[in-house]
Design an enzyme around this catalytic site. Structure first.
Site, PDB file in Angstrom:
ATOM      1  N   ASP A   1       0.849  -1.196   0.000  1.00 46.69           N
ATOM      2  CA  ASP A   1       0.000   0.000   0.000  1.00 46.69           C
ATOM      3  C   ASP A   1       0.884   1.245   0.000  1.00 46.69           C
ATOM      4  OD1 ASP A   1      -2.368  -1.458   0.122  1.00 46.69           O
ATOM      5  OD2 ASP A   1      -2.679  -1.148   2.266  1.00 46.69           O
ATOM      6  N   MET A   2       0.331   2.362  -0.474  1.00 44.24           N
ATOM      7  CA  MET A   2       1.104   3.607  -0.412  1.00 44.24           C
ATOM      8  C   MET A   2       0.555   4.483   0.707  1.00 44.24           C
ATOM      9  SD  MET A   2       3.713   5.115  -1.550  1.00 44.24           S
ATOM     10  CE  MET A   2       4.228   4.589  -3.185  1.00 44.24           C
TER      11      MET A   2
ATOM     12  N   GLN B   1      -0.655   7.022  -6.312  1.00 43.54           N
ATOM     13  CA  GLN B   1      -1.775   7.922  -6.004  1.00 43.54           C
ATOM     14  C   GLN B   1      -1.867   9.030  -7.054  1.00 43.54           C
ATOM     15  OE1 GLN B   1       0.414   8.549  -2.515  1.00 43.54           O
ATOM     16  NE2 GLN B   1      -1.019   7.542  -1.121  1.00 43.54           N
TER      17      GLN B   1
ATOM     18  N   ARG C   1      -1.287  -0.624  -8.532  1.00 40.35           N
ATOM     19  CA  ARG C   1      -2.690  -0.315  -8.215  1.00 40.35           C
ATOM     20  C   ARG C   1      -2.794   1.213  -8.246  1.00 40.35           C
ATOM     21  NH1 ARG C   1      -3.822  -1.059  -2.275  1.00 40.35           N
ATOM     22  NH2 ARG C   1      -4.341  -3.219  -2.715  1.00 40.35           N
TER      23      ARG C   1
ATOM     24  N   LYS D   1      -6.827   7.293  -6.071  1.00 40.23           N
ATOM     25  CA  LYS D   1      -6.741   8.762  -6.076  1.00 40.23           C
ATOM     26  C   LYS D   1      -5.798   9.246  -4.974  1.00 40.23           C
ATOM     27  CE  LYS D   1     -11.283   9.664  -8.069  1.00 40.23           C
ATOM     28  NZ  LYS D   1     -12.540  10.434  -7.953  1.00 40.23           N
TER      29      LYS D   1
ATOM     30  N   ARG E   1     -10.546   7.293   7.829  1.00 42.89           N
ATOM     31  CA  ARG E   1     -10.279   7.741   6.451  1.00 42.89           C
ATOM     32  C   ARG E   1     -11.502   7.492   5.572  1.00 42.89           C
ATOM     33  NH1 ARG E   1      -5.017   5.864   7.274  1.00 42.89           N
ATOM     34  NH2 ARG E   1      -5.378   3.889   6.224  1.00 42.89           N
ATOM     35  N   ARG E   2     -12.182   6.367   5.804  1.00 46.60           N
ATOM     36  CA  ARG E   2     -13.375   6.053   4.995  1.00 46.60           C
ATOM     37  C   ARG E   2     -14.491   7.055   5.279  1.00 46.60           C
ATOM     38  NH1 ARG E   2      -9.630   3.195   3.644  1.00 46.60           N
ATOM     39  NH2 ARG E   2      -9.479   4.999   2.320  1.00 46.60           N
TER      40      ARG E   2
HETATM   41  P1  FDA Z   1     -14.015   9.578  -4.813  1.00 47.63           P
HETATM   42  O1  FDA Z   1     -13.477   9.815  -3.447  1.00 47.63           O
HETATM   43  O2  FDA Z   1     -14.060  10.727  -5.764  1.00 47.63           O
HETATM   44  O3  FDA Z   1     -15.442   8.947  -4.684  1.00 47.63           O
HETATM   45  C1  FDA Z   1     -16.265   8.647  -5.803  1.00 47.63           C
HETATM   46  C2  FDA Z   1     -17.583   8.040  -5.318  1.00 47.63           C
HETATM   47  O4  FDA Z   1     -17.306   6.770  -4.732  1.00 47.63           O
HETATM   48  C3  FDA Z   1     -18.272   8.829  -4.193  1.00 47.63           C
HETATM   49  O5  FDA Z   1     -19.103   9.818  -4.702  1.00 47.63           O
HETATM   50  C4  FDA Z   1     -19.036   7.725  -3.505  1.00 47.63           C
HETATM   51  O6  FDA Z   1     -20.196   7.397  -4.222  1.00 47.63           O
HETATM   52  C5  FDA Z   1     -18.106   6.555  -3.606  1.00 47.63           C
HETATM   53  N1  FDA Z   1     -17.239   6.450  -2.425  1.00 47.63           N
HETATM   54  C6  FDA Z   1     -15.922   6.739  -2.346  1.00 47.63           C
HETATM   55  N2  FDA Z   1     -15.429   6.478  -1.126  1.00 47.63           N
HETATM   56  C7  FDA Z   1     -16.469   6.041  -0.404  1.00 47.63           C
HETATM   57  C8  FDA Z   1     -16.617   5.614   0.938  1.00 47.63           C
HETATM   58  N3  FDA Z   1     -15.602   5.595   1.783  1.00 47.63           N
HETATM   59  N4  FDA Z   1     -17.850   5.208   1.320  1.00 47.63           N
HETATM   60  C9  FDA Z   1     -18.890   5.207   0.478  1.00 47.63           C
HETATM   61  N5  FDA Z   1     -18.813   5.611  -0.807  1.00 47.63           N
HETATM   62  C10 FDA Z   1     -17.633   6.026  -1.240  1.00 47.63           C
HETATM   63  N6  FDA Z   1      -5.280   5.211  -0.860  1.00 47.63           N
HETATM   64  C11 FDA Z   1      -3.979   5.418  -0.585  1.00 47.63           C
HETATM   65  O7  FDA Z   1      -3.574   6.571  -0.362  1.00 47.63           O
HETATM   66  N7  FDA Z   1      -3.107   4.365  -0.549  1.00 47.63           N
HETATM   67  C12 FDA Z   1      -3.495   3.079  -0.827  1.00 47.63           C
HETATM   68  O8  FDA Z   1      -2.662   2.164  -0.792  1.00 47.63           O
HETATM   69  C13 FDA Z   1      -4.865   2.862  -1.138  1.00 47.63           C
HETATM   70  N8  FDA Z   1      -5.325   1.605  -1.434  1.00 47.63           N
HETATM   71  C14 FDA Z   1      -6.620   1.459  -1.896  1.00 47.63           C
HETATM   72  C15 FDA Z   1      -7.066   0.213  -2.338  1.00 47.63           C
HETATM   73  C16 FDA Z   1      -8.325   0.077  -2.891  1.00 47.63           C
HETATM   74  C17 FDA Z   1      -8.766  -1.252  -3.406  1.00 47.63           C
HETATM   75  C18 FDA Z   1      -9.192   1.211  -2.978  1.00 47.63           C
HETATM   76  C19 FDA Z   1     -10.544   1.114  -3.614  1.00 47.63           C
HETATM   77  C20 FDA Z   1      -8.774   2.429  -2.507  1.00 47.63           C
HETATM   78  C21 FDA Z   1      -7.501   2.566  -1.949  1.00 47.63           C
HETATM   79  N9  FDA Z   1      -7.075   3.796  -1.460  1.00 47.63           N
HETATM   80  C22 FDA Z   1      -5.746   3.964  -1.136  1.00 47.63           C
HETATM   81  C23 FDA Z   1      -8.058   4.892  -1.194  1.00 47.63           C
HETATM   82  C24 FDA Z   1      -8.164   5.854  -2.359  1.00 47.63           C
HETATM   83  O9  FDA Z   1      -6.991   6.603  -2.478  1.00 47.63           O
HETATM   84  C25 FDA Z   1      -9.363   6.803  -2.167  1.00 47.63           C
HETATM   85  O10 FDA Z   1      -9.186   7.530  -0.994  1.00 47.63           O
HETATM   86  C26 FDA Z   1     -10.712   6.120  -2.118  1.00 47.63           C
HETATM   87  O11 FDA Z   1     -10.772   5.005  -2.973  1.00 47.63           O
HETATM   88  C27 FDA Z   1     -11.825   7.086  -2.558  1.00 47.63           C
HETATM   89  O12 FDA Z   1     -11.602   7.509  -3.888  1.00 47.63           O
HETATM   90  P2  FDA Z   1     -12.507   7.089  -5.134  1.00 47.63           P
HETATM   91  O13 FDA Z   1     -11.604   6.766  -6.254  1.00 47.63           O
HETATM   92  O14 FDA Z   1     -13.464   6.034  -4.770  1.00 47.63           O
HETATM   93  O15 FDA Z   1     -13.221   8.431  -5.586  1.00 47.63           O
END
Ligand code: FDA
Length: 283
Positions: free
Chosen positions: A107-108, A139, A160, A163, A264-265
Protein backbone atom coordinates in the site's frame (compact mmCIF):
# COMPACT_ATOMS: atom_id res chain seq x y z
CA UNK A 1 -19.01 -1.10 20.28
CA UNK A 2 -15.90 -1.02 18.04
CA UNK A 3 -17.18 -4.05 16.23
CA UNK A 4 -20.53 -2.46 15.54
CA UNK A 5 -19.04 0.85 14.47
CA UNK A 6 -16.44 -0.54 12.12
CA UNK A 7 -18.47 -3.48 10.76
CA UNK A 8 -19.53 -1.58 7.69
CA UNK A 9 -15.94 -1.35 6.36
CA UNK A 10 -14.00 -3.99 8.30
CA UNK A 11 -14.49 -7.77 7.98
CA UNK A 12 -14.01 -8.40 11.70
CA UNK A 13 -11.43 -8.40 14.43
CA UNK A 14 -9.87 -11.82 13.78
CA UNK A 15 -8.05 -13.52 10.92
CA UNK A 16 -10.80 -16.14 10.79
CA UNK A 17 -13.36 -13.37 10.12
CA UNK A 18 -11.31 -12.14 7.18
CA UNK A 19 -11.02 -15.64 5.70
CA UNK A 20 -14.75 -16.20 6.03
CA UNK A 21 -15.56 -12.91 4.29
CA UNK A 22 -12.93 -13.58 1.61
CA UNK A 23 -14.52 -16.91 0.83
CA UNK A 24 -17.94 -15.36 0.47
CA UNK A 25 -16.59 -12.57 -1.78
CA UNK A 26 -14.83 -15.20 -3.93
CA UNK A 27 -18.14 -17.04 -4.23
CA UNK A 28 -19.64 -13.86 -5.66
CA UNK A 29 -17.08 -13.98 -8.45
CA UNK A 30 -14.60 -11.43 -7.11
CA UNK A 31 -10.94 -11.64 -6.12
CA UNK A 32 -9.78 -10.39 -2.74
CA UNK A 33 -6.86 -8.59 -1.17
CA UNK A 34 -6.50 -8.88 2.62
CA UNK A 35 -5.26 -6.10 4.88
CA UNK A 36 -4.33 -6.85 8.47
CA UNK A 37 -5.02 -3.42 9.94
CA UNK A 38 -2.32 -1.48 11.73
CA UNK A 39 0.02 1.39 10.94
CA UNK A 40 3.26 2.68 12.45
CA UNK A 41 4.64 0.23 15.01
CA UNK A 42 6.94 1.25 17.87
CA UNK A 43 9.36 -1.70 18.05
CA UNK A 44 10.97 -4.32 15.83
CA UNK A 45 9.15 -7.00 17.82
CA UNK A 46 5.81 -5.42 16.93
CA UNK A 47 6.78 -5.26 13.26
CA UNK A 48 7.66 -8.97 13.28
CA UNK A 49 4.38 -9.76 15.01
CA UNK A 50 2.49 -7.84 12.32
CA UNK A 51 4.41 -9.74 9.63
CA UNK A 52 3.53 -13.06 11.28
CA UNK A 53 -0.15 -12.36 10.68
CA UNK A 54 0.58 -11.95 6.97
CA UNK A 55 2.61 -15.17 6.88
CA UNK A 56 -0.33 -16.95 8.48
CA UNK A 57 -2.64 -15.36 5.92
CA UNK A 58 -0.51 -16.58 3.00
CA UNK A 59 -0.65 -20.14 4.36
CA UNK A 60 -4.39 -19.96 5.00
CA UNK A 61 -5.08 -18.56 1.53
CA UNK A 62 -3.31 -21.54 0.01
CA UNK A 63 -4.90 -24.12 2.32
CA UNK A 64 -8.39 -22.83 1.61
CA UNK A 65 -7.79 -22.27 -2.10
CA UNK A 66 -8.88 -18.65 -1.85
CA UNK A 67 -8.39 -16.26 -4.72
CA UNK A 68 -6.74 -13.65 -2.55
CA UNK A 69 -3.48 -11.78 -2.14
CA UNK A 70 -2.24 -9.49 0.65
CA UNK A 71 -1.96 -5.71 1.03
CA UNK A 72 0.79 -4.53 3.35
CA UNK A 73 1.75 -1.14 4.81
CA UNK A 74 5.49 -0.68 5.24
CA UNK A 75 5.03 1.45 8.38
CA UNK A 76 3.42 -1.57 9.99
CA UNK A 77 6.59 -3.48 9.05
CA UNK A 78 8.75 -0.93 10.87
CA UNK A 79 9.54 1.57 8.09
CA UNK A 80 9.56 4.57 10.44
CA UNK A 81 11.91 2.78 12.88
CA UNK A 82 14.34 1.30 10.40
CA UNK A 83 13.84 1.10 6.61
CA UNK A 84 16.14 -1.94 6.47
CA UNK A 85 13.86 -3.82 8.84
CA UNK A 86 10.81 -3.01 6.67
CA UNK A 87 12.70 -4.07 3.55
CA UNK A 88 13.79 -7.36 5.13
CA UNK A 89 10.21 -8.11 6.19
CA UNK A 90 8.82 -7.17 2.76
CA UNK A 91 11.41 -9.46 1.16
CA UNK A 92 10.46 -12.36 3.44
CA UNK A 93 6.78 -11.89 2.71
CA UNK A 94 7.45 -11.77 -1.02
CA UNK A 95 9.52 -14.98 -0.80
CA UNK A 96 6.64 -16.65 1.01
CA UNK A 97 4.13 -15.28 -1.53
CA UNK A 98 6.22 -16.50 -4.45
CA UNK A 99 6.54 -19.93 -2.85
CA UNK A 100 2.76 -20.16 -2.39
CA UNK A 101 1.98 -18.78 -5.87
CA UNK A 102 0.78 -15.51 -4.43
CA UNK A 103 1.45 -11.78 -4.62
CA UNK A 104 2.22 -8.94 -2.16
CA UNK A 105 0.77 -5.49 -2.75
CA UNK A 106 2.53 -2.72 -0.87
CA UNK A 107 0.00 0.00 0.00
CA UNK A 108 1.10 3.61 -0.41
CA UNK A 109 1.06 5.90 2.61
CA UNK A 110 1.69 9.64 2.92
CA UNK A 111 4.09 11.54 0.67
CA UNK A 112 7.21 11.60 2.91
CA UNK A 113 7.20 7.81 2.40
CA UNK A 114 6.62 7.69 -1.37
CA UNK A 115 10.26 7.48 -2.45
CA UNK A 116 11.39 4.99 0.18
CA UNK A 117 8.38 2.77 -0.59
CA UNK A 118 9.17 2.85 -4.31
CA UNK A 119 12.84 2.08 -3.64
CA UNK A 120 12.04 -0.92 -1.46
CA UNK A 121 9.52 -2.40 -3.90
CA UNK A 122 11.93 -1.90 -6.79
CA UNK A 123 14.80 -3.61 -4.96
CA UNK A 124 12.66 -6.60 -3.96
CA UNK A 125 11.38 -6.93 -7.51
CA UNK A 126 14.94 -6.79 -8.89
CA UNK A 127 15.67 -10.18 -7.35
CA UNK A 128 15.14 -12.50 -10.32
CA UNK A 129 13.42 -15.18 -8.20
CA UNK A 130 10.93 -12.63 -6.80
CA UNK A 131 10.13 -10.74 -9.99
CA UNK A 132 6.42 -10.10 -10.41
CA UNK A 133 5.51 -11.23 -6.88
CA UNK A 134 5.45 -7.69 -5.44
CA UNK A 135 3.49 -4.66 -6.57
CA UNK A 136 2.86 -1.11 -5.45
CA UNK A 137 0.19 1.59 -5.21
CA UNK A 138 0.37 4.93 -7.00
CA UNK A 139 -1.77 7.92 -6.00
CA UNK A 140 -3.21 10.11 -8.77
CA UNK A 141 -3.19 13.21 -6.52
CA UNK A 142 0.63 13.40 -6.53
CA UNK A 143 2.31 15.47 -9.27
CA UNK A 144 5.13 12.93 -9.49
CA UNK A 145 2.91 9.95 -10.33
CA UNK A 146 3.15 10.04 -14.14
CA UNK A 147 6.94 9.73 -13.96
CA UNK A 148 6.72 7.03 -11.29
CA UNK A 149 4.27 4.99 -13.35
CA UNK A 150 6.48 5.16 -16.44
CA UNK A 151 9.44 3.90 -14.41
CA UNK A 152 7.39 1.13 -12.77
CA UNK A 153 6.16 -0.09 -16.15
CA UNK A 154 9.75 -0.12 -17.41
CA UNK A 155 10.68 -2.19 -14.35
CA UNK A 156 7.78 -4.60 -14.93
CA UNK A 157 6.06 -3.80 -11.63
CA UNK A 158 2.29 -4.16 -11.19
CA UNK A 159 0.54 -0.97 -10.08
CA UNK A 160 -2.69 -0.31 -8.21
CA UNK A 161 -3.84 3.18 -9.11
CA UNK A 162 -5.94 5.08 -6.56
CA UNK A 163 -6.74 8.76 -6.08
CA UNK A 164 -4.94 8.98 -2.71
CA UNK A 165 -6.31 9.03 0.83
CA UNK A 166 -3.97 11.25 2.86
CA UNK A 167 -4.00 14.99 3.49
CA UNK A 168 -1.19 16.36 1.32
CA UNK A 169 0.18 19.90 0.81
CA UNK A 170 -0.24 21.71 -2.53
CA UNK A 171 3.56 21.49 -3.06
CA UNK A 172 3.22 17.78 -3.81
CA UNK A 173 -0.42 17.08 -4.66
CA UNK A 174 -3.23 18.58 -6.74
CA UNK A 175 -5.49 20.46 -4.32
CA UNK A 176 -8.51 20.39 -6.68
CA UNK A 177 -10.57 17.23 -7.09
CA UNK A 178 -11.10 17.96 -10.80
CA UNK A 179 -7.31 17.85 -11.36
CA UNK A 180 -6.96 14.62 -9.40
CA UNK A 181 -9.73 13.05 -11.48
CA UNK A 182 -8.17 14.22 -14.76
CA UNK A 183 -4.82 12.81 -13.69
CA UNK A 184 -6.45 9.53 -12.63
CA UNK A 185 -7.89 9.11 -16.14
CA UNK A 186 -4.57 9.97 -17.78
CA UNK A 187 -2.59 7.58 -15.56
CA UNK A 188 -5.10 4.77 -15.94
CA UNK A 189 -4.68 5.02 -19.71
CA UNK A 190 -0.91 4.73 -19.41
CA UNK A 191 -1.39 1.62 -17.27
CA UNK A 192 -3.99 0.05 -19.55
CA UNK A 193 -1.73 0.45 -22.57
CA UNK A 194 1.17 -1.30 -20.85
CA UNK A 195 1.65 -5.06 -21.18
CA UNK A 196 1.40 -5.56 -17.39
CA UNK A 197 -1.70 -6.58 -15.39
CA UNK A 198 -2.64 -3.57 -13.23
CA UNK A 199 -5.46 -2.65 -10.84
CA UNK A 200 -7.66 0.43 -11.07
CA UNK A 201 -8.89 1.13 -7.53
CA UNK A 202 -11.83 3.51 -7.44
CA UNK A 203 -15.56 3.70 -6.74
CA UNK A 204 -15.95 6.69 -9.03
CA UNK A 205 -18.26 5.78 -11.89
CA UNK A 206 -16.73 8.47 -14.12
CA UNK A 207 -13.24 6.94 -13.68
CA UNK A 208 -14.61 3.46 -14.36
CA UNK A 209 -16.54 4.57 -17.45
CA UNK A 210 -13.44 6.31 -18.83
CA UNK A 211 -11.31 3.18 -18.33
CA UNK A 212 -13.89 0.90 -19.92
CA UNK A 213 -14.31 3.11 -22.96
CA UNK A 214 -10.54 3.56 -23.43
CA UNK A 215 -9.99 -0.20 -23.15
CA UNK A 216 -12.71 -0.89 -25.71
CA UNK A 217 -11.30 1.65 -28.15
CA UNK A 218 -7.80 0.14 -27.87
CA UNK A 219 -8.99 -3.48 -27.96
CA UNK A 220 -7.70 -4.11 -24.44
CA UNK A 221 -9.70 -7.10 -23.22
CA UNK A 222 -11.20 -7.10 -19.68
CA UNK A 223 -8.91 -9.99 -18.71
CA UNK A 224 -5.87 -7.68 -18.93
CA UNK A 225 -6.71 -5.53 -15.90
CA UNK A 226 -8.91 -5.41 -12.81
CA UNK A 227 -11.04 -2.92 -10.95
CA UNK A 228 -10.55 -2.79 -7.19
CA UNK A 229 -12.93 -1.51 -4.52
CA UNK A 230 -13.08 -1.41 -0.75
CA UNK A 231 -15.12 -3.87 1.27
CA UNK A 232 -18.51 -2.35 2.04
CA UNK A 233 -18.28 0.45 -0.52
CA UNK A 234 -20.50 0.46 -3.66
CA UNK A 235 -21.35 -3.23 -3.56
CA UNK A 236 -23.93 -2.56 -6.29
CA UNK A 237 -21.19 -1.34 -8.60
CA UNK A 238 -18.93 -4.28 -7.72
CA UNK A 239 -21.67 -6.74 -8.72
CA UNK A 240 -22.51 -4.82 -11.88
CA UNK A 241 -18.90 -4.92 -13.09
CA UNK A 242 -18.69 -8.67 -12.44
CA UNK A 243 -21.92 -9.20 -14.40
CA UNK A 244 -20.41 -7.23 -17.29
CA UNK A 245 -17.39 -9.54 -17.35
CA UNK A 246 -14.80 -7.35 -15.64
CA UNK A 247 -12.32 -8.57 -13.04
CA UNK A 248 -13.07 -7.07 -9.63
CA UNK A 249 -10.94 -7.34 -6.49
CA UNK A 250 -12.30 -6.38 -3.08
CA UNK A 251 -9.94 -4.94 -0.46
CA UNK A 252 -10.85 -6.56 2.85
CA UNK A 253 -9.39 -5.08 6.05
CA UNK A 254 -9.60 -6.85 9.37
CA UNK A 255 -8.13 -6.60 12.85
CA UNK A 256 -8.33 -4.66 16.07
CA UNK A 257 -6.57 -1.54 14.81
CA UNK A 258 -9.50 -0.45 12.71
CA UNK A 259 -9.78 3.16 13.87
CA UNK A 260 -7.50 5.13 11.44
CA UNK A 261 -8.78 3.10 8.48
CA UNK A 262 -12.38 3.68 9.53
CA UNK A 263 -11.79 7.43 9.95
CA UNK A 264 -10.28 7.74 6.45
CA UNK A 265 -13.37 6.05 5.00
CA UNK A 266 -15.67 8.45 6.89
CA UNK A 267 -13.65 11.46 5.75
CA UNK A 268 -13.99 10.40 2.11
CA UNK A 269 -17.73 10.63 2.25
CA UNK A 270 -19.34 12.67 5.03
CA UNK A 271 -22.67 10.95 4.30
CA UNK A 272 -21.08 7.83 5.80
CA UNK A 273 -21.16 9.44 9.24
CA UNK A 274 -24.94 9.68 9.03
CA UNK A 275 -25.19 6.20 7.57
CA UNK A 276 -23.18 4.69 10.42
CA UNK A 277 -25.03 6.71 13.05
CA UNK A 278 -28.40 5.48 11.73
CA UNK A 279 -27.20 1.88 11.82
CA UNK A 280 -25.97 2.33 15.38
CA UNK A 281 -29.46 3.35 16.46
CA UNK A 282 -31.05 0.33 14.80
CA UNK A 283 -31.43 -2.84 16.83
P1 FDA B 1 -14.01 9.58 -4.81
O1 FDA B 1 -13.48 9.81 -3.45
O2 FDA B 1 -14.06 10.73 -5.76
O3 FDA B 1 -15.44 8.95 -4.68
C1 FDA B 1 -16.26 8.65 -5.80
C2 FDA B 1 -17.58 8.04 -5.32
O4 FDA B 1 -17.31 6.77 -4.73
C3 FDA B 1 -18.27 8.83 -4.19
O5 FDA B 1 -19.10 9.82 -4.70
C4 FDA B 1 -19.04 7.72 -3.50
O6 FDA B 1 -20.20 7.40 -4.22
C5 FDA B 1 -18.11 6.56 -3.61
N1 FDA B 1 -17.24 6.45 -2.42
C6 FDA B 1 -15.92 6.74 -2.35
N2 FDA B 1 -15.43 6.48 -1.13
C7 FDA B 1 -16.47 6.04 -0.40
C8 FDA B 1 -16.62 5.61 0.94
N3 FDA B 1 -15.60 5.60 1.78
N4 FDA B 1 -17.85 5.21 1.32
C9 FDA B 1 -18.89 5.21 0.48
N5 FDA B 1 -18.81 5.61 -0.81
C10 FDA B 1 -17.63 6.03 -1.24
N6 FDA B 1 -5.28 5.21 -0.86
C11 FDA B 1 -3.98 5.42 -0.59
O7 FDA B 1 -3.57 6.57 -0.36
N7 FDA B 1 -3.11 4.36 -0.55
C12 FDA B 1 -3.50 3.08 -0.83
O8 FDA B 1 -2.66 2.16 -0.79
C13 FDA B 1 -4.87 2.86 -1.14
N8 FDA B 1 -5.32 1.61 -1.43
C14 FDA B 1 -6.62 1.46 -1.90
C15 FDA B 1 -7.07 0.21 -2.34
C16 FDA B 1 -8.32 0.08 -2.89
C17 FDA B 1 -8.77 -1.25 -3.41
C18 FDA B 1 -9.19 1.21 -2.98
C19 FDA B 1 -10.54 1.11 -3.61
C20 FDA B 1 -8.77 2.43 -2.51
C21 FDA B 1 -7.50 2.57 -1.95
N9 FDA B 1 -7.08 3.80 -1.46
C22 FDA B 1 -5.75 3.96 -1.14
C23 FDA B 1 -8.06 4.89 -1.19
C24 FDA B 1 -8.16 5.85 -2.36
O9 FDA B 1 -6.99 6.60 -2.48
C25 FDA B 1 -9.36 6.80 -2.17
O10 FDA B 1 -9.19 7.53 -0.99
C26 FDA B 1 -10.71 6.12 -2.12
O11 FDA B 1 -10.77 5.01 -2.97
C27 FDA B 1 -11.82 7.09 -2.56
O12 FDA B 1 -11.60 7.51 -3.89
P2 FDA B 1 -12.51 7.09 -5.13
O13 FDA B 1 -11.60 6.77 -6.25
O14 FDA B 1 -13.46 6.03 -4.77
O15 FDA B 1 -13.22 8.43 -5.59
Amino acid sequence: MGNKLSGRFVAGMELADALRVAESVNKQGMFVTLDSLGESVSSAAEAHKAADVYHELLDSIRERHLDANISVKLTQMGLALDPELAEAIATNLTEHAKYTGNFVRIDMEDSPLTQVTLDIVRRVNERPDLRGAIGIVIQAYLYRSQADIEQLIADGIRVRLCKGAYKEPAEVAFPRKADVDANYIKLSQTLLESPIYHGLATHDEAMIAAAKSFAKKRDITPSRFEFQMLYGVRRDLQRKLVAEGYNVRVYIPFGREWYPYFMRRLAERPANVLFIAKNMLRK
